[in-house]
Design an enzyme around this catalytic site. Structure first.
Site, PDB file in Angstrom:
ATOM      1  N   GLY A   1       5.143   4.993   1.133  1.00 30.45           N
ATOM      2  CA  GLY A   1       3.742   4.617   1.071  1.00 30.45           C
ATOM      3  C   GLY A   1       3.500   3.131   1.215  1.00 30.45           C
ATOM      4  O   GLY A   1       2.364   2.664   1.126  1.00 30.45           O
ATOM      5  N   GLN A   2       4.554   2.378   1.438  1.00 31.77           N
ATOM      6  CA  GLN A   2       4.381   0.934   1.567  1.00 31.77           C
ATOM      7  C   GLN A   2       3.570   0.614   2.816  1.00 31.77           C
ATOM      8  O   GLN A   2       3.695   1.298   3.833  1.00 31.77           O
ATOM      9  CB  GLN A   2       5.735   0.246   1.640  1.00 31.77           C
ATOM     10  N   GLY A   3       2.786  -0.442   2.706  1.00 32.37           N
ATOM     11  CA  GLY A   3       1.861  -0.802   3.774  1.00 32.37           C
ATOM     12  C   GLY A   3       2.500  -0.824   5.147  1.00 32.37           C
ATOM     13  O   GLY A   3       1.960  -0.286   6.107  1.00 32.37           O
ATOM     14  N   ARG A   4       3.709  -1.371   5.224  1.00 29.31           N
ATOM     15  CA  ARG A   4       4.307  -1.532   6.554  1.00 29.31           C
ATOM     16  C   ARG A   4       4.835  -0.219   7.129  1.00 29.31           C
ATOM     17  O   ARG A   4       5.108  -0.117   8.303  1.00 29.31           O
ATOM     18  CB  ARG A   4       5.404  -2.575   6.499  1.00 29.31           C
ATOM     19  N   TYR A   5       5.022   0.816   6.248  1.00 26.32           N
ATOM     20  CA  TYR A   5       5.515   2.097   6.762  1.00 26.32           C
ATOM     21  C   TYR A   5       4.408   3.109   6.945  1.00 26.32           C
ATOM     22  O   TYR A   5       4.664   4.216   7.402  1.00 26.32           O
ATOM     23  CB  TYR A   5       6.562   2.676   5.800  1.00 26.32           C
TER      24      TYR A   5
END
Lengths: 186, 588
Positions: A72-76
């Site tokens: 769920g990290q922004g970059r993924y």
């Protein structure tokens, strides 16, 4: 599917396979929820932030789930849409103690629902208002208000409060999901 | 949103970039950009918001820490904070940064949100003469009045300024002196400076979590760099003026550059191993905010200007802003590699400038006084603003937001599309021109004859008026006078005010008198003949009289006023006042 497989299916020996996408912001508890649903001998002890995504399996009474546990990290988050086609159901996890990022969760949910691969398919969505055990957590009703879930008209959805560390509330959600998928197939 | 119009679409577009995460109008946060910092204080991966709250400016100064939408802790500050920074003091694990709060001559260091250390600036040298005098006071050799005289003489000629105590002493009334001296004479005198601004500089690594040194600017025109562990002054640079904004880059042990904006409206650039500032940029007004964008310095000036300079002091561009600048901040979105300057304006807007191009306008509910962009909680692109009314606004940049450089070349001016208001010509006008074409000669002649007659009539009337001095403006070049009369009231009593002015350049007028001519059966004036005071050139003299209407039949008449010169029969000027009809009953 071979003849044997079909036979097994009719006899109820082999369960139907369902692909589920597990989405949500980072630190909302997606991996913990999936881990908790797995059989106790397959559970891992320490959970680290997911990189990219991982594929997990678990079984319920009638179905065999294959879960794409996305990071769920922004970059993924831009990886999510590549797996929308495969998903037959969605589990959307929300950290109900993170009031600040509720708008971000809503934004991601809106983009998910408006994506061409999702928009016109009647797939069930299960929301987990996770981290219910925390002191400053919002109730599942409040969470559904903040995400304006009442605006989802063309898809079956359900929200349940959960505590993924203890495993509370998870079974109720998965049972609902199973019923929906079975109803869909029929 | 077709009905929204161009402005509506602009607004929705701006909303499309930012998510409104939180707005608390009663958060009670009164602060400036220099007193706001973001840091992971507990080492749990969630950044906290650290705010040095100014309170009312005298009371309620607090160090507040926010986590998410709630306040985590609150520490009372003794004095007004001038700068708040979070920095790593050591390499111990876990890497929890310390919070440094500058206020007065002290830096308070907090670790784990608890007071940990207090650094005091070294005292400045005291004027030796002043020291001697106070020593004598201690031995009771001088009385308070002599002390005052001596201190006053040092204040004017001494090369070093006096201490706070002496300056305070000079302000006292004589009866308070005795008590003040007996209270303070035993303590040694000292002179201290105050910290005006604070920033951090990495010691020897460029990493995000490297050990940092504090960089402070002081009121006695110095920039000092402090050692992170021992809190000793490692380097000191003198400046020509008091620093107010600092921007620091580089590493202390390798190479660094400090950009300082000062109160004299100049920006100085200090480099490693330089005892004096290397470059100076003179602004045409006071700097309000300073932001370094890559290699350029962007300054918000007092005259609603945003200017950019290179680090060598060459001016790059200037942008005229629609309102005064309140504060400025750097928007550095590292994961996207996007850098821009945030400018909060007095018209409750936050503008985002990428170089000289305005890429985004965000309207806020109140005027923003402090800006901070960075990682807050777990979200990378968070913009935290506090408002003039003490509110807290948190906005989160959308993951999908892209700031496009719009075409800023101006199109055709707006005036081009406005239709001119040219009157239409009717048939009447066309007929008239036809008639003029046919009878042009007769028309010309008739008009000329009429004009001759008009001139004659005008000249006759003018001569008549001159002979009788009927005009309210004096025709005499020797005595240029000007008069007008005002009638006030609804009757039967009226107030008649004559405003008389001498319009000559330098000559006063004396020996003038005023006389009223009126029908004595209709009006009564108490004094119908009196002298006027000397008229000084340029001033208007209001001369008031009271007129009583005597008729009860609603008749009004004209009152004539004459200004006369003593010894001459012909009036200098005349005014005819048409009295209004009296609306009251005539009594008696």
């Amino acid at each position: 599917m071979g003849l044997f497989d079909k036979l097994a299916g009719w006899l109820g020996l082999k369960k139907k396979e369902v692909h589920v996408l597990c989405l949500g912001l980072d630190n909302s508890g997606k991996t913990t929820i999936i881990n908790c649903l797995k059989p106790s001998n397959a559970q891992v002890q320490d959970i680290v932030p997911t990189i990219g995504f991982s594929i997990e399996n678990f079984k319920t009474s009638g179905l065999s789930f294959t879960v794409f546990d996305m990071s769920g990290q922004g970059r993924y988050r831009n990886l999510w849409e590549h797996y929308y086609k495969e998903g037959q159901a969605i589990i959307f996890v929300i950290d109900s103690s993170d009031k600040l990022r509720m708008v971000v969760a809503k934004e991601e949910l809106d983009t998910l629902l408006n994506h061409p691969d999702i928009k016109h398919r009647r797939i069930p969505i299960l929301f987990f208002a996770n981290k219910m055990d925390l002191r400053d957590a919002l109730s599942s009703v409040k969470v559904s208000q903040m995400l304006s879930l009442e605006n989802i008209k063309d898809k079956a959805w359900h929200i349940c409060a959960s505590d993924a560390v203890k495993g509370e509330g998870l079974q109720e959600g998965v049972d609902w999901l199973q019923d929906q998928i079975k109803a869909m197939k029929v | 949103m077709a009905s929204g119009g161009p402005e509506g679409s602009e607004n929705s577009e701006a909303n499309a970039k930012w998510l409104d995460a939180h707005y608390d109008p009663v958060a009670n946060l009164y602060t400036f950009s220099s007193c706001v910092a973001l840091a992971d204080l507990q080492g749990d991966g969630e950044n906290k918001l650290i705010v040095g709250d100014l309170g009312t400016g005298l009371y309620n100064m607090k160090l507040k820490v926010y986590k998410g939408t709630t306040m985590l802790s609150e520490n009372t500050l003794i004095d007004l904070p001038t700068g708040v920074v979070a920095f790593l003091m050591d390499t111990n694990e876990p890497r929890t940064p310390a919070v440094a709060v500058a206020s007065g001559p002290y830096i308070y260091i907090y670790k784990n949100l608890r007071p940990y250390f207090k650094f005091t600036l070294p005292p400045l040298e005291v004027n030796s003469l002043e020291q001697d005098v106070w020593n004598q006071v201690k031995e009771d050799k001088i009385d308070p009045l002599t002390l005052r005289e001596m201190l006053e003489s040092f204040r004017d000629k001494g090369d070093k300024p006096l201490s706070v105590r002496s300056l305070r002493y000079l302000m006292l009334e004589p009866h308070e002196m005795e008590a003040f001296v007996s209270l303070h004479k035993m303590q040694p005198i000292k002179r201290q400076t105050v910290i005006t601004c604070m920033s951090t500089l990495n010691k020897n690594m460029a990493d995000e979590d490297a050990v940092g040194c504090l960089v402070i600017g002081t009121e006695n025109m110095e920039v000092c760099i402090l050692d992170p562990e021992a809190f000793t002054i490692q380097a000191k640079v003198n400046l020509p003026s008091v620093p107010v904004f600092l921007d620091v880059t580089g590493q202390f042990d390798v190479e660094f550059r400090i950009i300082v904006a000062c109160r004299n409206g100049s920006i100085y650039i200090i480099r490693r191993d330089s005892k004096r500032p290397k470059h100076c940029i003179e602004l045409n007004s006071q700097p309000v905010g300073l932001v370094r964008l890559n290699k350029n310095i962007v300054v918000g000036c007092g005259k609603e200007l945003l200017q950019a300079y290179t680090q060598k002091g060459k001016k790059l561009w200037t942008v005229q802003l629609p309102a005064p600048v309140m504060t400025m901040g750097l928007m550095d979105h590292k994961s996207k590699g996007f850098q821009a300057v945030l400018v909060a304006l007095a018209n409750s807007e936050v503008h985002l400038y990428r170089d000289k191009i305005l890429v985004n306008i965000t309207k806020t509910q109140d005027v923003v006084t402090s800006l901070c962009f960075g990682k807050y909680g777990r979200e990378d692109g968070t913009l935290i603003m506090t408002t003039k009314g003490g509110g807290l606004i948190i906005k989160i940049l959308k993951r999908t937001a892209v700031f496009e450089d719009k075409d800023t070349s101006p199109g055709p001016p707006l005036a081009q599309s406005i239709k001119l208001n040219i009157p239409r010509k009717t048939k009447l006008y066309v007929d008239q021109t036809l008639r003029e074409r046919e009878n042009a000669v007769a028309m010309h002649r008739a008009f000329q004859t009429d004009l001759y007659r008009l001139r004659l009539r005008a000249a006759r009337e003018y001569v008549k008026a001159l002979e009788a001095s009927l005009a309210p403006v004096s025709a005499d070049l020797q005595e240029p006078l000007n008069m007008n009369a005002v009638v006030q009231g609804i009757g039967p009593a009226f107030k008649l005010t004559l405003n008389i002015q001498n319009t000559s350049a330098t000559r006063p007028v004396i020996n003038l008198q005023i006389s009223f001519l009126y029908d004595q059966t209709l009006y009564s004036i108490k004094r119908s003949f009196f002298k006027i005071p000397m008229l000084v050139p340029g001033l208007t003299y209001p001369i008031e009289t009271f007129v009583q209407s005597l008729s009860d039949r609603g008749i009004s008449d004209t009152i004539k006023v004459f200004v006369l010169r003593v010894g001459r029969g012909v009036p200098l000027l005349t005014a005819h006042i048409h009295m209004p009809v009296s609306e009251g009953l005539v009594v008696g």
